[in-house]
Design a protein around this motif. Structure first.
Motif, PDB file in Angstrom:
ATOM      1  N   LEU A 188      12.835  42.069  11.041  1.00 40.04           N
ATOM      2  CA  LEU A 188      11.381  42.237  11.040  1.00 40.04           C
ATOM      3  C   LEU A 188      11.000  43.675  10.675  1.00 40.04           C
ATOM      4  N   LEU A 189      11.674  44.635  11.293  1.00 42.99           N
ATOM      5  CA  LEU A 189      11.363  46.046  11.033  1.00 42.99           C
ATOM      6  C   LEU A 189      11.682  46.430   9.597  1.00 42.99           C
ATOM      7  N   LEU A 190      12.747  45.841   9.051  1.00 43.44           N
ATOM      8  CA  LEU A 190      13.112  46.121   7.661  1.00 43.44           C
ATOM      9  C   LEU A 190      12.014  45.647   6.716  1.00 43.44           C
ATOM     10  N   TRP A 191      11.529  44.411   6.935  1.00 42.49           N
ATOM     11  CA  TRP A 191      10.454  43.883   6.096  1.00 42.49           C
ATOM     12  C   TRP A 191       9.175  44.709   6.274  1.00 42.49           C
ATOM     13  N   LYS A 192       8.913  45.109   7.499  1.00 42.98           N
ATOM     14  CA  LYS A 192       7.699  45.906   7.761  1.00 42.98           C
ATOM     15  C   LYS A 192       7.781  47.257   7.063  1.00 42.98           C
ATOM     16  N   ARG A 193       8.970  47.830   7.055  1.00 40.78           N
ATOM     17  CA  ARG A 193       9.154  49.136   6.428  1.00 40.78           C
ATOM     18  C   ARG A 193       9.080  49.049   4.904  1.00 40.78           C
ATOM     19  N   MET A 194       9.681  48.001   4.337  1.00 41.63           N
ATOM     20  CA  MET A 194       9.795  47.908   2.881  1.00 41.63           C
ATOM     21  C   MET A 194       8.548  47.331   2.214  1.00 41.63           C
ATOM     22  N   MET A 195       7.999  46.263   2.781  1.00 40.14           N
ATOM     23  CA  MET A 195       6.923  45.540   2.100  1.00 40.14           C
ATOM     24  C   MET A 195       5.661  45.378   2.934  1.00 40.14           C
ATOM     25  N   GLY A 196       5.793  45.519   4.222  1.00 38.56           N
ATOM     26  CA  GLY A 196       4.689  45.190   5.105  1.00 38.56           C
ATOM     27  C   GLY A 196       4.754  43.715   5.481  1.00 38.56           C
ATOM     28  N   ILE A 197       4.234  43.380   6.643  1.00 35.76           N
ATOM     29  CA  ILE A 197       4.254  41.983   7.092  1.00 35.76           C
ATOM     30  C   ILE A 197       2.830  41.528   7.401  1.00 35.76           C
ATOM     31  N   PRO A 198       2.531  40.261   7.117  1.00 33.81           N
ATOM     32  CA  PRO A 198       1.198  39.746   7.438  1.00 33.81           C
ATOM     33  C   PRO A 198       1.129  39.294   8.900  1.00 33.81           C
ATOM     34  N   VAL A 199       0.158  39.796   9.615  1.00 37.08           N
ATOM     35  CA  VAL A 199      -0.073  39.379  10.998  1.00 37.08           C
ATOM     36  C   VAL A 199      -1.400  38.636  11.046  1.00 37.08           C
TER      37      VAL A 199
END
Length: 368
Positions: A188-199
């Motif tokens: 999760l943190l990797l995706w948040k760091r690289m691309m951002g995550i939709p909440v």
């Protein structure tokens, strides 16, 4: 009756076998066609039921803003979910779209077995997850509890969800942020760091404008790490609806199988017409002969349906679907069965009625 039926199959040989196989194929195609059509409608219906009326999406990026910084008390009437993250669920070699739930309260998806994680379960730190019923086959049991591996870490399955009329929720994965495993958190943190995550902030009571107003405080404070998106984002639902072309092919095969049956009946009639002519000469009425033949066809249909349903039942048992919706399966199949017989039997019955009544028995006997 069963013994007589099988005696006829072996006595009349290939003709009866082709008719029997024709009915089996026609029922299978009718079932596929009918189920596919109703499934499309059911998925549309459930898709609207289990979508929130209002909602907005915040894209969160970077390491500085953590999801735990969202004060859920500001969004008591909202389901807050980080949607469509890629986790390895079960023994799958490909990642599956999964969702990380930020809120502790039950979601709008109906539980069919078990329960949503209780507060003490979330506070325990033990990994827990809610699954769609279709994923039960990927779980394993221990001490009366179901478990599943997510990114090779063990999670306790507290409950299973399912939609009322279709499988749109059958493959949903709901992991809880409060006790997410280390490997899933790393992903999760990797995706948040690289691309951002939709909440997703979704509600059936607060309007989108009201939700955006509350989110504006976070956007103002944490921009550019926290941004309200103009894009309407939704959790991905699964679909089992067949492509339109396959449904059309099923309809063609159904019609073809009926034509095959009629052609075979004609051959059967040419082989056995002397027998029926003699019966007619000895006083049997056309009605009696037609009912006798139709009675045989009813037996073929019944045994074809039994075989088809047995295969489908074994498939359901293998995939453990009957655990949840056995009665729905029975009701649905009885409904389809009735429609199949109501449509198919009159069409097929026209053939023997025509063949048995078109020629006088004396003419047949003399010719033979």
């Amino acid at each position: 009756m069963i013994k007589k039926f099988f005696n006829k199959i072996f006595r009349k040989g290939i003709t009866t076998l082709i008719i029997f196989m024709g009915f089996t194929l026609s029922f299978l195609m009718f079932l596929y066609y009918d189920t596919s059509k109703r499934l499309v409608e059911a998925e549309m219906q459930d898709g609207s039921i289990y979508r929130h009326r209002y909602g907005t999406t915040a894209f969160i990026a970077g390491d500085e803003f953590d999801l735990s910084m969202i004060d859920t008390s500001d969004f008591n009437d909202c389901d807050i979910i980080a949607a469509d993250l890629n986790f390895f669920v079960g023994d799958a070699e490909m990642p599956r779209m999964s969702n990380v739930v930020i809120t502790d309260k039950p979601l709008i998806y109906p539980i069919v077995k078990g329960h949503y994680p209780r507060q003490e379960e979330l506070d325990s730190g033990k990994g827990c997850v809610v699954l769609g019923r279709g994923l039960k086959r990927h779980t394993y049991s221990r001490d009366g509890e179901d478990y599943i591996k997510i990114n090779k870490e063990e999670y306790c399955v507290t409950g299973y969800v399912a939609a009322a009329h279709s499988p749109v929720l059958d493959n949903i994965v709901l992991v809880y942020y409060k006790n997410i495993g280390e490997r899933a958190m790393k992903e999760l943190l990797l995706w948040k760091r690289m691309m951002g995550i939709p909440v997703l902030f979704q509600s059936n009571s607060s309007t989108t404008e009201e939700i955006n107003e509350r989110l504006g405080v976070y956007e103002k404070k944490y921009n550019p790490l926290f941004n309200i998106s103009a894009e309407k984002y939704q959790i991905s639902f699964s679909t089992n609806a067949a492509e339109e072309k396959y449904v059309d092919i099923a309809a063609v095969i159904y019609v073809f199988s009926l034509i095959l049956i009629v052609i075979t009946i004609y051959y059967w009639y040419t082989v056995n017409r002397k027998e029926y002519a003699i019966r007619r000469a000895y006083g049997y009425s056309y009605v009696h002969l037609v009912l006798k033949v139709i009675g045989e066809f009813v037996l073929y249909i019944v045994f074809s349906i039994i075989i088809t349903e047995a295969v489908l039942l074994l498939t359901d048992v293998a995939e453990e679907r009957l655990i949840f919706d056995m009665m729905d399966n029975i009701k649905g199949h009885i409904n389809i069965l009735g429609r199949y017989i109501f449509i198919t039997l009159p069409i097929i019955a026209l053939a023997p009625v025509h063949f048995l009544t078109k020629t006088e028995p004396v003419t047949i006997i003399r010719r033979e």
